[in-house]
Scaffold this motif. Structure first.
Motif, short mmCIF file in Angstrom:
data_model
loop_
_atom_site.label_atom_id
_atom_site.label_comp_id
_atom_site.label_asym_id
_atom_site.label_seq_id
_atom_site.Cartn_x
_atom_site.Cartn_y
_atom_site.Cartn_z
N PRO A 94 12.64 -12.03 65.40
CA PRO A 94 13.39 -12.46 64.27
C PRO A 94 13.85 -14.00 63.99
O PRO A 94 13.91 -14.59 63.03
N ALA A 95 14.17 -14.47 65.22
CA ALA A 95 14.50 -16.16 65.25
C ALA A 95 13.28 -16.95 64.80
O ALA A 95 13.69 -18.19 64.11
N THR A 96 11.93 -16.60 65.09
CA THR A 96 11.02 -17.40 64.51
C THR A 96 10.05 -16.92 63.32
O THR A 96 9.34 -17.71 62.80
N GLY A 97 10.42 -15.39 63.28
CA GLY A 97 9.58 -15.01 61.93
C GLY A 97 8.23 -14.61 62.50
O GLY A 97 7.08 -14.95 61.79
N ASN A 98 7.94 -14.35 63.87
CA ASN A 98 6.44 -14.32 64.20
C ASN A 98 6.37 -13.20 65.17
O ASN A 98 7.11 -12.69 65.84
N TRP A 99 5.05 -12.51 65.16
CA TRP A 99 4.79 -11.24 65.80
C TRP A 99 4.64 -11.89 67.27
O TRP A 99 4.08 -13.05 67.52
N SER A 100 4.98 -11.21 68.47
CA SER A 100 4.81 -11.27 69.69
C SER A 100 3.32 -11.06 70.11
O SER A 100 3.26 -9.78 70.21
N GLN A 101 2.56 -11.89 70.26
CA GLN A 101 0.95 -11.67 70.78
C GLN A 101 1.17 -10.97 72.26
O GLN A 101 0.32 -10.33 72.45
N THR A 102 2.35 -11.55 72.96
CA THR A 102 2.31 -11.11 74.14
C THR A 102 2.52 -9.68 74.34
O THR A 102 2.04 -8.72 74.95
N VAL A 103 3.88 -9.07 73.30
CA VAL A 103 3.71 -7.68 73.44
C VAL A 103 2.74 -6.87 72.87
O VAL A 103 2.38 -5.68 73.42
N ILE A 104 2.18 -7.51 71.53
CA ILE A 104 1.02 -6.85 71.08
C ILE A 104 0.04 -6.44 72.10
O ILE A 104 -0.84 -5.61 72.26
N ASP A 105 -0.33 -7.58 72.83
CA ASP A 105 -1.52 -7.43 73.77
C ASP A 105 -1.14 -6.44 75.07
O ASP A 105 -2.31 -5.82 75.33
N CYS A 106 -0.06 -6.35 75.06
CA CYS A 106 0.32 -5.02 76.07
C CYS A 106 0.12 -3.76 75.67
O CYS A 106 -0.15 -2.99 76.54
N ILE A 107 -0.07 -3.76 74.47
CA ILE A 107 -0.34 -2.46 73.85
C ILE A 107 -1.83 -2.13 73.49
O ILE A 107 -2.44 -1.46 73.98
N ASP A 108 -2.17 -3.38 72.61
CA ASP A 108 -3.60 -3.24 72.44
C ASP A 108 -3.78 -4.54 71.68
O ASP A 108 -3.13 -4.83 70.59
N PRO A 109 -4.83 -5.47 72.31
CA PRO A 109 -4.85 -6.77 71.38
C PRO A 109 -5.64 -6.49 69.99
O PRO A 109 -4.96 -7.34 69.09
N ASN A 133 14.80 -8.63 71.21
CA ASN A 133 15.66 -7.29 71.46
C ASN A 133 15.07 -6.65 72.93
O ASN A 133 13.97 -7.10 73.17
N SER A 134 15.61 -5.86 73.34
CA SER A 134 15.45 -5.08 74.36
C SER A 134 14.28 -3.97 73.70
O SER A 134 14.22 -3.83 72.53
N GLN A 135 13.57 -3.25 74.85
CA GLN A 135 12.59 -2.22 74.43
C GLN A 135 13.18 -1.04 74.36
O GLN A 135 13.17 -0.41 75.40
N ARG A 136 13.54 -0.30 73.31
CA ARG A 136 14.04 0.92 73.19
C ARG A 136 13.07 1.78 72.68
O ARG A 136 12.29 1.58 71.88
N THR A 137 13.28 3.07 73.04
CA THR A 137 12.25 4.24 72.61
C THR A 137 12.44 4.31 71.14
O THR A 137 11.21 4.91 70.59
N GLY A 138 13.55 4.02 70.44
CA GLY A 138 13.60 4.15 69.04
C GLY A 138 13.01 3.00 68.15
O GLY A 138 12.55 3.34 67.07
N TYR A 139 12.63 1.91 68.79
CA TYR A 139 11.70 0.89 68.25
C TYR A 139 10.54 1.36 68.01
O TYR A 139 9.80 2.05 68.80
N THR A 140 9.82 0.66 67.15
CA THR A 140 8.33 1.04 66.67
C THR A 140 7.33 0.83 67.61
O THR A 140 6.50 1.60 67.99
N ALA A 141 7.44 -0.11 68.62
CA ALA A 141 6.75 -0.73 69.45
C ALA A 141 6.21 0.35 70.57
O ALA A 141 5.09 0.93 70.87
N ALA A 142 7.25 1.31 71.19
CA ALA A 142 7.28 2.18 72.09
C ALA A 142 6.50 3.34 71.23
O ALA A 142 5.61 4.13 71.91
N LYS A 143 6.65 3.70 70.07
CA LYS A 143 5.95 4.72 69.31
C LYS A 143 4.51 4.48 69.20
O LYS A 143 3.47 5.40 69.39
N ILE A 144 4.30 3.27 68.91
CA ILE A 144 2.94 2.95 68.77
C ILE A 144 2.17 2.91 69.93
O ILE A 144 1.00 3.52 70.16
N TYR A 145 2.76 2.58 71.22
CA TYR A 145 2.27 2.56 72.51
C TYR A 145 2.15 3.89 72.82
O TYR A 145 0.99 4.30 73.48
#
Length: 402
Positions: free
Chosen positions: A77-92, A14-26
Motif C-alpha cells: 500500500p505504501a508504494t502502490g506496487n505489486w511485490s514481485q518477491t511474493v508473486i515469485d514465491c507463488i508463481d512468476p 502486512n503479515s501473511q494471513r490465511t484470509g488474505y488472497t495470496a494464501a488462497k491463490i497459493y
C-alpha cells in the motif's frame, strides 16, 4: 526467500494471513494446478462484478483499485506496487493474471450495451471503481478526515481511521489498507465481539434489556475480574487456537451480573488493546453494527477509549457506496462537490444516543487496560510453550476416545 514476519511486512506491508488472497491463490496453485493454469485473471469479488457490468467477455474492464487490493498481501500500500518477491514465491507467471490497479476515486467505464438494453439503464451509466466494505463503511460513517474512528460491532469487531500517510505496523496486527478516497485506512480486526455477547445471552437465557439491567447493577472494573474473550480463537493477537480465559475469579464469582460485565469489558478491552497500536487519539468514535444500539456497550467503549461515541444510523457500507458513487459522478461531470459535503448531508449520527467518557472511571480503566495488556502478552509469548496448542492436543486425544 520471503519467510518471517519482518520480510513479509517489508514486501507487502502486512503479515501473511490465511484470509488474505495470496494464501488462497497459493493453495489453488498447489492443489488445483489445472484450474490455476486455465485462469486468465484473478479478481476480487467486486472487481469481477465490475468486469461483468462493463461487458464481461465482451470487452469487460479488467481492473482493480487500491482499497481491496491492499488486503491481498500481494501489493504494498505504501508504494502502490505489486511485490514481485511474493508473486515469485507463488508463481512468476501470476503477475500476468493480476489486473492493473487504478485509483478508487474514478469510474472505470460504462455499463455494457447488453445490460443497458435488457434492464433499461442509460447507456451513459458509469460504473464506479468499487471498494471494500470497510472502506465504504468509513465513508458511510463520515470517517473521511483524521480524528474520526469507526468501530463496527458485529460478530467480529473492527476499528479503523482515515490517515493521510500510510501506516505500516511492524507486528502485522494492524492491517495496512488504502481507503476509497486516495488516502489510507489502517484497520484492526478482532475475531470475537458479538459472538461472546450472544453466547452469554443464550447461556443465561436473558434478553438484551435484561443484560443492560444487569450491567447497571455492577461497577466498572468488575472487582478486578477479567475475561479474555477468545471464544473462537483470536486474530488480534494472532492466537488461532485460543480459548476464553478468566482471571481474578473466585468459585463464587460466576454470577449473572459478574459474567455479563466480564463479557462487556473483556470484548471492549480486547478491541482497545489492538487499537492502541495505531497511536491515534480519537476526536469521536462512530459506531455501527447491532451492538451500537446498546447503552452499556456505547458507554463502555467511551470510557475505555476515552472518547465520545455516537452510533450512525443505517448500513454504513451501503450508504458509503452510494455516497462514493455520487461523489465520483459529480467529479466527472463538471459539477464537483466535496465528499465531506455529501457525508455531512447524508450521514446521520444518532446524537441523542451520544456517550461521553466518565472522568470518574478513567483511573479504573487505565489500570484495567494494563491488566488486560500484560495478561494478553503472556499468552502471546510462547517461549515456554503454547498452552493453547497443548490444550488442542489434549482435546484431540479426548475426542478420539483413545
Amino acid at each position: 526467500s520471503i519467510g518471517g514476519l519482518t520480510r513479509m511486512i517489508d514486501a507487502v506491508g502486512n503479515s501473511q494471513r490465511t484470509g488474505y488472497t495470496a494464501a488462497k491463490i497459493y493453495h489453488m496453485y498447489r492443489h488445483e494446478k489445472e484450474k490455476y493454469d486455465k485462469t486468465t485473471t484473478f479478481f476480487l469479488v467486486h472487481n469481477y462484478i465490475n468486469w461483468f457490468l462493463t461487458g464481461a467477455k465482451e470487452n469487460g474492464v479488467r481492473v482493480m483499485e487500491p482499497g481491496d487490493t491492499s488486503g491481498m498481501a500481494l501489493w504494498y500500500p505504501a508504494t502502490g506496487n505489486w511485490s514481485q518477491t511474493v508473486i515469485d514465491c507463488i508463481d512468476p507467471g501470476l503477475k500476468h493474471k493480476l489486473p492493473p490497479v487504478r485509483p478508487s476515486d474514478q469510474s472505470i467505464g460504462l455499463i455494457s450495451a447488453f445490460l443497458s438494453e435488457k434492464y433499461g439503464f442509460s447507456a451513459a451509466c458509469k460504473i464506479d471503481a468499487g471498494c471494500g466494505d470497510n472502506m465504504y463503511g468509513a465513508v458511510g460513517t463520515g470517517n473521511i478526515e483524521p480524528g474520526i474512528v469507526t468501530i463496527s460491532l458485529g460478530t467480529s469487531g473492527t476499528a479503523y481511521t482515515m490517515m493521510t500517510e500510510p501506516y505500516i505496523d511492524p507486528s502485522g496486527e494492524i492491517a495496512a489498507f488504502c481507503d476509497s478516497t486516495g488516502h489510507y485506512l489502517p484497520l484492526l480486526c478482532v475475531s470475537n465481539m458479538a459472538n461472546g455477547y450472544d453466547e452469554i445471552l443464550s447461556h443465561l437465557d436473558i434478553s438484551h434489556q435484561k443484560f443492560e439491567t444487569l450491567i447497571q447493577h455492577t461497577k466498572p472494573g468488575n472487582g478486578g475480574r477479567l475475561l479474555l474473550p477468545w471464544f473462537i480463537g483470536e486474530r488480534t493477537p494472532d492466537l488461532p487456537l485460543a480459548t476464553p480465559v478468566t482471571f481474578g475469579f473466585k468459585l463464587g464469582d460466576f454470577t449473572a451480573e459478574i459474567l455479563c460485565r466480564a463479557v462487556l469489558e473483556g470484548h471492549v478491552l480486547g478491541l482497545f488493546d489492538g487499537f492502541e497500536r495505531m497511536n491515534v487519539s480519537p476526536a469521536e468514535i462512530r459506531l455501527t453494527g447491532g451492538l451500537s444500539k446498546s447503552a452499556a456497550w456505547r458507554q463502555c467503549i467511551a470510557d475505555v477509549f476515552e472518547a465520545e461515541t455516537v452510533p450512525v444510523s443505517g448500513e454504513g457500507a451501503a450508504i458509503g457506496a452510494a455516497l462514493h458513487a455520487a461523489w465520483v459522478w459529480h467529479k466527472e461531470n463538471a459539477t464537483p462537490v466535496e465528499l465531506k459535503q455529501l457525508t455531512d448531508d447524508f450521514v446521520v449520527c444518532e446524537t441523542s444516543l451520544r456517550c461521553k467518557a466518565d472522568p470518574g472511571r478513567q483511573k479504573i480503566y487505565r489500570a484495567f487496560k494494563k491488566v488486560y495488556r500484560t495478561l494478553s502478552d503472556r499468552f502471546k509469548d510462547n517461549r515456554e510453550g503454547d498452552p493453547f496448542l497443548a490444550r488442542h492436543e489434549l482435546m484431540q486425544i479426548l475426542q478420539s476416545g483413545k
